[in-house]
Design a protein around this motif. Structure first.
Motif, PDB file in Angstrom:
ATOM      1  N   ALA A  96      29.187  48.367   7.993  1.00  0.00           N
ATOM      2  CA  ALA A  96      28.018  47.356   8.796  1.00  0.00           C
ATOM      3  C   ALA A  96      29.213  46.513   9.557  1.00  0.00           C
ATOM      4  CB  ALA A  96      28.150  46.021   7.476  1.00  0.00           C
ATOM      5  N   ALA A  97      30.215  46.376  10.055  1.00  0.00           N
ATOM      6  CA  ALA A  97      30.869  45.745  10.630  1.00  0.00           C
ATOM      7  C   ALA A  97      30.545  46.805  12.170  1.00  0.00           C
ATOM      8  CB  ALA A  97      32.791  46.048  10.891  1.00  0.00           C
ATOM      9  N   LYS A  98      30.276  47.441  12.368  1.00  0.00           N
ATOM     10  CA  LYS A  98      29.923  49.370  14.055  1.00  0.00           C
ATOM     11  C   LYS A  98      28.877  48.370  13.843  1.00  0.00           C
ATOM     12  CE  LYS A  98      33.502  52.639  12.763  1.00  0.00           C
ATOM     13  NZ  LYS A  98      33.751  54.061  11.747  1.00  0.00           N
ATOM     14  N   LYS A  99      28.243  48.644  13.661  1.00  0.00           N
ATOM     15  CA  LYS A  99      26.445  47.701  13.372  1.00  0.00           C
ATOM     16  C   LYS A  99      26.458  46.117  14.214  1.00  0.00           C
ATOM     17  CE  LYS A  99      24.513  51.214  12.460  1.00  0.00           C
ATOM     18  NZ  LYS A  99      24.143  52.398  13.743  1.00  0.00           N
ATOM     19  N   GLN A 102      28.890  40.504  10.438  1.00  0.00           N
ATOM     20  CA  GLN A 102      30.733  40.049   9.878  1.00  0.00           C
ATOM     21  C   GLN A 102      30.325  40.112   8.742  1.00  0.00           C
ATOM     22  OE1 GLN A 102      33.241  38.648  11.551  1.00  0.00           O
ATOM     23  NE2 GLN A 102      32.273  39.158  13.895  1.00  0.00           N
ATOM     24  N   ALA A 103      31.165  41.376   8.491  1.00  0.00           N
ATOM     25  CA  ALA A 103      31.820  42.106   6.811  1.00  0.00           C
ATOM     26  C   ALA A 103      32.968  41.865   5.969  1.00  0.00           C
ATOM     27  CB  ALA A 103      31.542  43.246   6.834  1.00  0.00           C
ATOM     28  N   VAL A 104      32.475  41.271   4.841  1.00  0.00           N
ATOM     29  CA  VAL A 104      33.388  40.460   3.700  1.00  0.00           C
ATOM     30  C   VAL A 104      33.553  42.038   2.773  1.00  0.00           C
ATOM     31  CG1 VAL A 104      34.401  39.091   2.701  1.00  0.00           C
ATOM     32  CG2 VAL A 104      33.835  38.122   5.192  1.00  0.00           C
ATOM     33  N   GLY A 105      34.839  42.314   2.185  1.00  0.00           N
ATOM     34  CA  GLY A 105      34.614  42.570   1.018  1.00  0.00           C
ATOM     35  C   GLY A 105      35.555  42.658   0.268  1.00  0.00           C
ATOM     36  N   TYR A 106      35.044  42.086  -1.118  1.00  0.00           N
ATOM     37  CA  TYR A 106      35.861  41.641  -2.075  1.00  0.00           C
ATOM     38  C   TYR A 106      36.387  42.662  -3.441  1.00  0.00           C
ATOM     39  CZ  TYR A 106      35.458  36.931  -1.487  1.00  0.00           C
ATOM     40  OH  TYR A 106      35.584  35.374  -0.666  1.00  0.00           O
ATOM     41  N   GLU A 107      37.452  42.963  -3.989  1.00  0.00           N
ATOM     42  CA  GLU A 107      37.952  43.861  -4.262  1.00  0.00           C
ATOM     43  C   GLU A 107      39.188  43.216  -5.681  1.00  0.00           C
ATOM     44  OE1 GLU A 107      38.450  47.606  -6.073  1.00  0.00           O
ATOM     45  OE2 GLU A 107      37.001  47.597  -5.203  1.00  0.00           O
ATOM     46  N   LEU A 108      39.234  43.837  -6.712  1.00  0.00           N
ATOM     47  CA  LEU A 108      39.924  44.346  -7.087  1.00  0.00           C
ATOM     48  C   LEU A 108      40.927  44.403  -7.440  1.00  0.00           C
ATOM     49  CD1 LEU A 108      40.622  41.543  -9.895  1.00  0.00           C
ATOM     50  CD2 LEU A 108      39.753  43.187 -11.797  1.00  0.00           C
ATOM     51  N   ASN A 109      41.212  45.888  -6.613  1.00  0.00           N
ATOM     52  CA  ASN A 109      42.485  46.223  -7.217  1.00  0.00           C
ATOM     53  C   ASN A 109      42.996  46.314  -5.604  1.00  0.00           C
ATOM     54  OD1 ASN A 109      43.316  48.856  -6.275  1.00  0.00           O
ATOM     55  ND2 ASN A 109      43.004  50.121  -7.916  1.00  0.00           N
ATOM     56  N   PRO A 110      44.135  45.799  -5.780  1.00  0.00           N
ATOM     57  CA  PRO A 110      45.096  45.412  -4.039  1.00  0.00           C
ATOM     58  C   PRO A 110      45.228  46.768  -3.318  1.00  0.00           C
ATOM     59  CG  PRO A 110      46.171  45.188  -6.269  1.00  0.00           C
ATOM     60  CD  PRO A 110      45.637  45.198  -6.665  1.00  0.00           C
ATOM     61  N   TRP A 121      41.083  48.295  10.785  1.00  0.00           N
ATOM     62  CA  TRP A 121      42.225  48.476  11.609  1.00  0.00           C
ATOM     63  C   TRP A 121      42.254  49.778  12.574  1.00  0.00           C
ATOM     64  CZ3 TRP A 121      46.431  51.756  12.633  1.00  0.00           C
ATOM     65  CH2 TRP A 121      47.364  51.002  13.943  1.00  0.00           C
ATOM     66  N   ARG A 122      42.629  50.978  12.116  1.00  0.00           N
ATOM     67  CA  ARG A 122      42.464  52.235  12.512  1.00  0.00           C
ATOM     68  C   ARG A 122      40.651  52.340  13.149  1.00  0.00           C
ATOM     69  NH1 ARG A 122      41.195  56.905   8.195  1.00  0.00           N
ATOM     70  NH2 ARG A 122      39.652  56.217   8.001  1.00  0.00           N
ATOM     71  N   ASP A 123      40.103  51.751  12.639  1.00  0.00           N
ATOM     72  CA  ASP A 123      38.686  52.309  13.402  1.00  0.00           C
ATOM     73  C   ASP A 123      38.270  51.118  14.505  1.00  0.00           C
ATOM     74  OD1 ASP A 123      39.015  54.121  11.383  1.00  0.00           O
ATOM     75  OD2 ASP A 123      36.373  53.975  10.925  1.00  0.00           O
ATOM     76  N   GLY A 124      39.410  50.175  14.610  1.00  0.00           N
ATOM     77  CA  GLY A 124      38.617  49.153  15.774  1.00  0.00           C
ATOM     78  C   GLY A 124      38.318  48.049  15.172  1.00  0.00           C
ATOM     79  N   VAL A 125      37.574  47.695  13.574  1.00  0.00           N
ATOM     80  CA  VAL A 125      36.669  47.017  13.825  1.00  0.00           C
ATOM     81  C   VAL A 125      37.673  45.828  12.522  1.00  0.00           C
ATOM     82  CG1 VAL A 125      34.227  47.928  13.649  1.00  0.00           C
ATOM     83  CG2 VAL A 125      36.058  47.877  11.409  1.00  0.00           C
TER      84      VAL A 125
END
Length: 220
Positions: A96-99, A102-110, A121-125
């Motif tokens: 979505a960021a590549k499109k 401003q994209a946010v993700g919520y995840e319980l697994n650290p 970071w690797r994909d530049g977004v």
């Protein structure tokens, strides 16, 4: 001979003592190594196992390429902020960021959150993405206009109510793999496990602005 046997007798306990000391040292090293390995495995496995012990389980299953494309299709002509609930390894957020979102993700697994940040970071977004370690039931999604959900049937009724209470009328919710139980989807694409359902809250709430018909007054 008697003197020699006495000398040998004196040396043997010392050699046995040194050999026992070596075995003890190796035993401590092996114990420490095994213990460290178990601790490391516990630290890695716990974030994956713990969600399965919750009342509502949201396991990590990577999104397929077809699912990602179907989600992006549902986001065409959309703007605003986007959140992926249970973002896993960050695939949807990054796509979505590549499109331009401003994209946010919520995840319980650290571990998955840290990996998602690395991938962004690797994909530049990385400047257009954020990932948070958080329980989805403790987060308010009121500031997002686009919501992506990879859920399981047990959680969908409760999540449906939560989103309906929190989101604005202009929000679109995109469900993957499993639909919401009460909402009627406005758009559907894909098939099988790649099916994606899109729900526009303005229709489920009846928020459309209706034009008022003005009847001209008749002259008497």
């Amino acid at each position: 001979p008697g003197a020699m046997s006495q000398a040998v007798a004196k040396e043997m306990p010392q050699e046995r003592g040194e050999s026992g000391s070596r075995r003890s040292s190796w035993g401590l090293l092996v114990t420490a190594g095994v213990g460290g390995t178990l601790v490391a495995l516990y630290a890695v496995a716990t974030p994956f196992v713990t969600p399965a012990l919750r009342k509502v389980c949201l396991p990590f299953v990577p999104a397929t390429a077809a699912q990602i494309q179907n989600v992006l299709k549902m986001l065409e002509n959309r703007s605003g902020s986007l959140v992926d609930i249970g973002s896993g390894d960050g695939r949807i957020v990054i796509a979505a960021a590549k499109k331009g979102f401003q994209a946010v993700g919520y995840e319980l697994n650290p571990w998955l959150v840290w990996y998602s940040r690395y991938r962004a970071w690797r994909d530049g977004v990385h400047q257009n993405t954020k990932f948070y370690i958080s329980d989805l039931w403790k987060v308010s999604f009121s500031c997002y206009t686009n919501v992506v959900v990879f859920g399981v049937p047990q959680m969908m009724p409760q999540l449906e109510k939560k989103l309906e209470d929190e989101l604005e009328c202009n929000a679109r919710i995109i469900a993957c793999r499993f639909p919401f139980p009460c909402w009627i989807p406005d758009h559907t694409t894909g098939e099988g496990i790649d099916t994606v359902w899109a729900y526009d809250l303005k229709r489920s709430r009846g928020c459309e602005t209706k034009s008022l018909e003005i009847t001209p007054e008749t002259e008497s």
